[in-house]
Each structure stands twice: as C-alpha cells, then as structure tokens.
Write a protein that holds these residues in place. Structure first.
Motif, PDB file in Angstrom:
ATOM      1  N   ASP A  62       0.927  -1.346  -0.045  1.00 58.21           N
ATOM      2  CA  ASP A  62       0.053  -0.011  -0.135  1.00 58.21           C
ATOM      3  C   ASP A  62       1.029   1.221  -0.066  1.00 58.21           C
ATOM      4  O   ASP A  62       0.558   2.332  -0.689  1.00 58.21           O
ATOM      5  CB  ASP A  62      -0.933  -0.121   1.089  1.00 58.21           C
ATOM      6  N   ASP A  63       2.024   1.287   0.708  1.00 60.21           N
ATOM      7  CA  ASP A  63       2.845   2.363   0.657  1.00 60.21           C
ATOM      8  C   ASP A  63       3.376   2.634  -0.743  1.00 60.21           C
ATOM      9  O   ASP A  63       3.451   3.732  -0.925  1.00 60.21           O
ATOM     10  CB  ASP A  63       3.991   2.129   1.764  1.00 60.21           C
ATOM     11  N   VAL A  64       3.870   1.627  -1.365  1.00 57.64           N
ATOM     12  CA  VAL A  64       4.472   1.773  -2.669  1.00 57.64           C
ATOM     13  C   VAL A  64       3.396   2.249  -3.559  1.00 57.64           C
ATOM     14  O   VAL A  64       3.555   3.278  -4.454  1.00 57.64           O
ATOM     15  CB  VAL A  64       4.923   0.505  -3.143  1.00 57.64           C
ATOM     16  N   LEU A  71       3.145  10.305  -7.136  1.00 56.45           N
ATOM     17  CA  LEU A  71       4.023  10.761  -8.143  1.00 56.45           C
ATOM     18  C   LEU A  71       3.541  10.653  -9.696  1.00 56.45           C
ATOM     19  O   LEU A  71       4.136  11.267 -10.763  1.00 56.45           O
ATOM     20  CB  LEU A  71       5.272   9.821  -8.384  1.00 56.45           C
ATOM     21  N   GLY A  72       2.310  10.522  -9.703  1.00 60.35           N
ATOM     22  CA  GLY A  72       1.590  10.472 -11.153  1.00 60.35           C
ATOM     23  C   GLY A  72       2.006   9.309 -11.860  1.00 60.35           C
ATOM     24  O   GLY A  72       1.807   9.279 -13.144  1.00 60.35           O
ATOM     25  N   VAL A  73       2.237   8.376 -11.211  1.00 63.74           N
ATOM     26  CA  VAL A  73       2.696   7.016 -12.016  1.00 63.74           C
ATOM     27  C   VAL A  73       1.773   6.096 -11.927  1.00 63.74           C
ATOM     28  O   VAL A  73       1.247   5.477 -11.096  1.00 63.74           O
ATOM     29  CB  VAL A  73       4.056   6.437 -11.306  1.00 63.74           C
ATOM     30  N   THR A  74       1.173   5.755 -13.086  1.00 58.76           N
ATOM     31  CA  THR A  74       0.060   4.835 -13.289  1.00 58.76           C
ATOM     32  C   THR A  74       0.396   3.209 -13.214  1.00 58.76           C
ATOM     33  O   THR A  74      -0.174   2.617 -12.572  1.00 58.76           O
ATOM     34  CB  THR A  74      -0.779   4.937 -14.729  1.00 58.76           C
ATOM     35  N   PRO A  96      -2.907  -4.536  -8.679  1.00 61.47           N
ATOM     36  CA  PRO A  96      -2.174  -5.382 -10.170  1.00 61.47           C
ATOM     37  C   PRO A  96      -2.311  -4.258 -11.220  1.00 61.47           C
ATOM     38  O   PRO A  96      -1.382  -4.527 -12.052  1.00 61.47           O
ATOM     39  CB  PRO A  96      -3.384  -6.371 -10.497  1.00 61.47           C
ATOM     40  N   ALA A  97      -3.098  -3.188 -11.368  1.00 56.40           N
ATOM     41  CA  ALA A  97      -2.961  -2.252 -12.281  1.00 56.40           C
ATOM     42  C   ALA A  97      -1.666  -1.355 -12.255  1.00 56.40           C
ATOM     43  O   ALA A  97      -1.324  -0.917 -13.287  1.00 56.40           O
ATOM     44  CB  ALA A  97      -4.177  -1.244 -12.418  1.00 56.40           C
ATOM     45  N   ARG A  98      -1.106  -1.204 -11.082  1.00 57.39           N
ATOM     46  CA  ARG A  98       0.337  -0.744 -11.021  1.00 57.39           C
ATOM     47  C   ARG A  98       1.344  -1.394 -11.550  1.00 57.39           C
ATOM     48  O   ARG A  98       2.517  -0.820 -11.669  1.00 57.39           O
ATOM     49  CB  ARG A  98       0.400  -0.448  -9.276  1.00 57.39           C
ATOM     50  N   VAL A  99       1.519  -2.668 -11.694  1.00 55.68           N
ATOM     51  CA  VAL A  99       2.483  -3.448 -12.027  1.00 55.68           C
ATOM     52  C   VAL A  99       2.586  -3.771 -13.729  1.00 55.68           C
ATOM     53  O   VAL A  99       1.304  -4.410 -13.950  1.00 55.68           O
ATOM     54  CB  VAL A  99       2.777  -4.506 -11.120  1.00 55.68           C
TER      55      VAL A  99
END
Length: 258
Positions: A62-64, A71-74, A96-99
């Motif tokens: 969750d922290d990551v 930072l606006g990183v999708t 999962p959408a972050r990776v």
C-alpha cells in the motif's frame, strides 16, 4: 505516510525495491545508467534508510502504491530484491494495475517452508540480537547474504544499511504500541504480468528453491540462475545486473542469457 525516495530520469517508470538487509542505497551503482532510459523510482520501505516506522498498521505494498500515485505514475515495471521481491508480488496482488512487469532477484516468499540453512541463520541472528550484539548480527547478515563477487565497498555499504535498519526497527519494536505490519498473502498463480525470477548459485538453498517455484507457479514466468551470484547480485556485480535489467525492460529476446 509517504516513503522517502529518489525519482530520477524520464521514460517508462521502473521501481526498485530494496532487500530487507539494505535500503534504497543498494541500487546506487545501477540507477544512474538505468535513468538514462527509464524513470527510476527507488523508495526506502518502512523501517529502512530514511523512512521511519510509526506505530500504526500498514502494508508495504500500500505504501508503494501511495507513492506511485503521488508521483503520477499509473503503472511501472517493478524490480524487487529479496524482501523487496516479496513486496513487489504483494503489490501485484493488492494493486495489479500498478505493475506492468516483475523482476524478482532472489525474492523472499512465505509459501515455501524455510530450509535448515535459513532456520540456522535465523536462530543465530535472534541469539545475537537478544544478547544486544547488534554489531555481531550485522556482520552475520553481511557474511551470509553477499556472495563471493562482492567487493570491499559493497560490504561496507551493506554494513551501514543493515545497521541503520536494525537501529530503526529495534527502537520501533520497543515502543508501545508498536508498528503493525499487515500480512499479505501472495498467490503466484494469480500474478498476470511478465515475470522473470533470478537466483544466485551461491545463495542459500531456500532462495534458490523459491526462484524455481515462482517460475513454475507464475503463468508464463521464466527463471535464470546467475552462477556467480549470492543473495544480492545487484550489489555484487552491478554491471551484470544492469545489463540484465536493460534487456528485460527493453523486452530484448536475448534477455535470459546470464
């Protein structure tokens, strides 16, 4: 709480998650060259480096996720070393959408029983810490987790990083109430992104087994063993790991040549 971090370069995002004996400085020798092509984000997880460990419930994944959102990183390719590899998989489970892809360098994983060598290491570390010999516990970790290719500078840096982690975590554990890490279960069969698992031939047998197991369980994953490496290849031969990462992240067909 926002994790302390570095954010360098531009291009597709790559997140580097450090080992549990280290902090974001373990990537110092790799980041400048990687940042020529990618936006490289490397945090200190809670209790490591410059990130404190407050008395509250949390999950590292969750922290990551919160850091990337700030930072606006999708989405990002996520590279995790040891404990950082476990956090990378937890991120893929919870968010999962972050990776977009995973590189797991000698990853930690709770799904396999520890081997005798890992239990022996853990018992000795506990003994030293209970005796108040933090320096001895630091030395034990450095001896155990750096392979034969590591130079003096790598050993000195790991000593500094592990000492810092012990100092922060011991103080946090003595507080009442203390921090409350939330356990996140990882189902490798549910990970649905391109994944490479990496092991070191000189690493503890448990971590070599984990790398092979994850490659078998994660759909489409591949595995490579580095014959020269211990547990922390990114610190032992950073140039070789940089080359491997560049090949992986550029989707080079020769990626798996060690």
């Amino acid at each position: 709480m926002l994790l302390a971090h570095d954010d360098e370069g531009s291009g597709p995002a790559v997140v580097l998650l450090h080992a549990g004996v280290a902090d974001r400085r373990m990537w110092d020798a790799i980041t400048p060259a990687l940042a020529h092509t990618f936006r490289v984000i490397r945090p200190d997880l809670r209790g490591f480096g410059e990130t404190p460990m407050p008395a509250e419930e949390y999950a590292d994944a969750d922290d990551v996720d919160a850091l990337l959102a700030s930072l606006g990183v999708t989405d990002a390719a996520v590279v995790g070393s040891s404990f950082g590899g476990r956090v990378a998989m937890e991120l893929a489970m919870l968010h999962p959408a972050r990776v977009s892809s995973l590189v797991l360098l000698c990853a930690a994983y709770r799904g396999l029983e520890p081997t005798e060598s890992v239990r022996t290491f853990g018992a000795e570390e506990d003994r030293l810490l209970e005796a108040g010999d933090v320096g001895g516990a630091v030395d034990l970790n450095v001896r155990t987790f750096l392979g034969p290719e590591a130079g003096v500078a790598a050993r000195e840096l790991l000593t500094q990083m592990q000492r810092r982690a012990f100092d922060v975590q011991i103080a946090a554990d003595q507080a009442v109430p203390g921090p409350a890490p939330r356990r996140v279960e990882v189902d490798p069969t549910a990970i649905a992104v391109p994944t490479l698992t990496v092991s070191g031939a000189h690493d503890l047998d448990h971590f070599r087994s984990v790398a092979r197991h994850l490659a078998e369980q994660i759909p489409g994953a591949e595995h490579v063993e580095l014959e020269w490496a211990g547990h922390l290849p990114a610190m032992e031969r950073p140039d070789a790991v940089l080359a491997l990462l560049l090949d992986v992240l550029r989707d080079d067909p020769t990626v798996h040549a060690p």
